[in-house]
Enzyme design. Structure first.
Site, PDB file in Angstrom:
ATOM      1  CE1 TYR A   1     -29.571  19.081 -13.674  1.00 17.84           C
ATOM      2  CE2 TYR A   1     -27.915  17.241 -14.923  1.00 17.84           C
ATOM      3  CZ  TYR A   1     -29.637  17.508 -15.034  1.00 17.84           C
ATOM      4  OH  TYR A   1     -30.145  16.568 -14.437  1.00 17.84           O
TER       5      TYR A   1
ATOM      6  N   GLY B   1     -30.376   8.254  -3.284  1.00 21.65           N
ATOM      7  CA  GLY B   1     -29.332   7.581  -2.390  1.00 21.65           C
ATOM      8  C   GLY B   1     -30.269   7.113  -0.784  1.00 21.65           C
ATOM      9  CG  PHE B   2     -34.157   7.641   1.742  1.00 21.34           C
ATOM     10  CD1 PHE B   2     -34.128   8.517   3.183  1.00 21.34           C
ATOM     11  CD2 PHE B   2     -35.280   6.729   1.877  1.00 21.34           C
ATOM     12  CE1 PHE B   2     -34.629   8.126   4.474  1.00 21.34           C
ATOM     13  CE2 PHE B   2     -35.597   6.180   2.933  1.00 21.34           C
ATOM     14  CZ  PHE B   2     -35.383   7.270   4.508  1.00 21.34           C
TER      15      PHE B   2
ATOM     16  CB  SER C   1     -33.931   9.693  -8.946  1.00 21.62           C
ATOM     17  OG  SER C   1     -32.968  11.352  -8.328  1.00 21.62           O
ATOM     18  N   PRO C   2     -32.858   7.023  -9.731  1.00 22.83           N
ATOM     19  CG  PRO C   2     -31.896   5.152 -10.598  1.00 22.83           C
ATOM     20  CD  PRO C   2     -32.204   6.122 -10.766  1.00 22.83           C
ATOM     21  CG  LEU C   3     -29.566   4.193  -6.302  1.00 24.54           C
ATOM     22  CD1 LEU C   3     -28.502   3.970  -6.119  1.00 24.54           C
ATOM     23  CD2 LEU C   3     -30.009   2.935  -6.052  1.00 24.54           C
TER      24      LEU C   3
END
Length: 339
Positions: free
Chosen positions: A62, A215-216, A210-212
């Site tokens: 990162y 962001g989508f 990425s549980p969301l």
């Protein structure tokens, strides 16, 4: 919107550390989602800790090490309060921004851990993940080298990312694996083919990234190509652009209805679904939603207090199967490619 309270804790795996039931993904504070505000990101770290978030996730790739360096002052100030996770395997080069290679060989692992320890300013890493799997290197060699880091006192616990259930079982037979990190959300459920069941059988915690849905699932954007900045990686992800994005946005309708019933946001329901998988599948589940904003941290941790009932879970069940577009432009390095 539901207000946040301090979250509870859960143990990572059978013998792992006790952590807040929700962690914080720090990747976006340095790269991949457009410009960042360092002061705001530092406030986000502090806000998360105040809310009971004690599990912080980074990786050496990162920002090509910049994210680990960014976290170092926060880690130093709160070392005894937090569990720190970082990763190796994605090799990058400063002189070639486009260069990517996956390295699982023992000499590279030994080099990578020392570099991460230096950037983070710590003597030991709490949880050290293999970020991606190189099938050309036997797992026994890679996990054996990782186990040597535990014996040397450089690492406390081991993790894997984006591996299949069979690979997790093979690795766990070499050295105990504490956590498996892979993408898992209302939109991404391929981990349920084998990895989740293997983790439950072995007493390994699952850490969904990425549980969301990047962001989508919050409804923050409808088409990445037209709404997000040039430096945002989501502009290149198939499910977030064009006809795919328009189709996938329509799938949020049941999430929206349930959110209204709970006086919650879309994102909170999406996270509540991930938290619910702990009881559905019988294993610790600690999602690590990433954000650069303190207000989003407060919103996200409040989701841990939302319990979805069987009817609501049934309404959300069909969504993933209807999503169009892959998680990445190139899926070759994911567990899904090796199932």
């Amino acid at each position: 919107m539901m207000s946040a309270a301090r979250i509870g804790t859960v143990r990572l795996g059978a013998e792992g550390p006790q952590v807040g039931v929700q962690g914080l993904g720090c990747m976006g504070m340095s790269e991949f989602y457009g410009d960042t505000d360092e002061a705001a990101a530092r406030q986000t770290l502090e806000t998360a800790l105040d809310a009971g978030v004690t599990f912080y996730d980074t990786a050496d790739m990162y920002g090509q090490g910049a994210n680990e360096e960014f976290l170092a002052p926060f880690v130093k100030a709160h070392r005894d309060e937090i569990t720190l996770a970082t990763k190796f395997a994605n090799e990058r080069r400063a002189d070639d921004p486009a260069y990517r290679a996956i390295r699982n060989d023992p000499p590279y692992i030994r080099q990578a851990v020392d570099a991460s320890l230096s950037r983070l300013g710590v003597d030991v890493i709490d949880l050290y993940y293999m970020h991606r799997r190189d099938p050309r290197v036997p797992l026994a060699e890679s996990v054996g080298a990782m186990g040597e880091l535990v014996a040397a006192g450089k690492v406390r616990f081991l993790g894997l990312s984006e591996v299949t259930g069979a690979e997790l079982r093979e690795a766990h037979a070499v050295h105990p694996i504490t956590a498996l990190q892979s993408e898992w959300s209302l939109f991404s459920r391929d981990v349920e083919r084998s990895a989740v069941g293997a983790a439950a059988d072995l007493g390994v915690a699952f850490v969904p990234y990425s549980p969301l849905g990047r962001g989508f699932l919050t409804g923050a954007f409808l088409d990445a190509a037209s709404e997000l900045s040039d430096g945002d990686m989501r502009r290149r992800q198939p499910r977030f652009t064009g006809d795919n994005a328009r189709h996938n946005a329509d799938l949020l309708e049941p999430v929206r209805r349930i959110a209204e019933a709970h006086d919650a946001t879309l994102g909170q329901i999406a996270l509540a679904w991930v938290h619910a998988q702990a009881r559905v599948h019988g294993l610790p589940v600690v999602p690590i939603p990433g954000t650069r904003r303190a207000s989003r941290v407060r919103e996200n941790v409040a989701a841990a207090a939302i319990t979805l009932d069987a009817v609501e879970l049934a309404q959300l069940e069909p969504i993933a199967a209807q999503v169009v577009g892959d998680r990445y432009p190139d899926m070759s390095t994911t567990a899904a490619a090796r199932e």
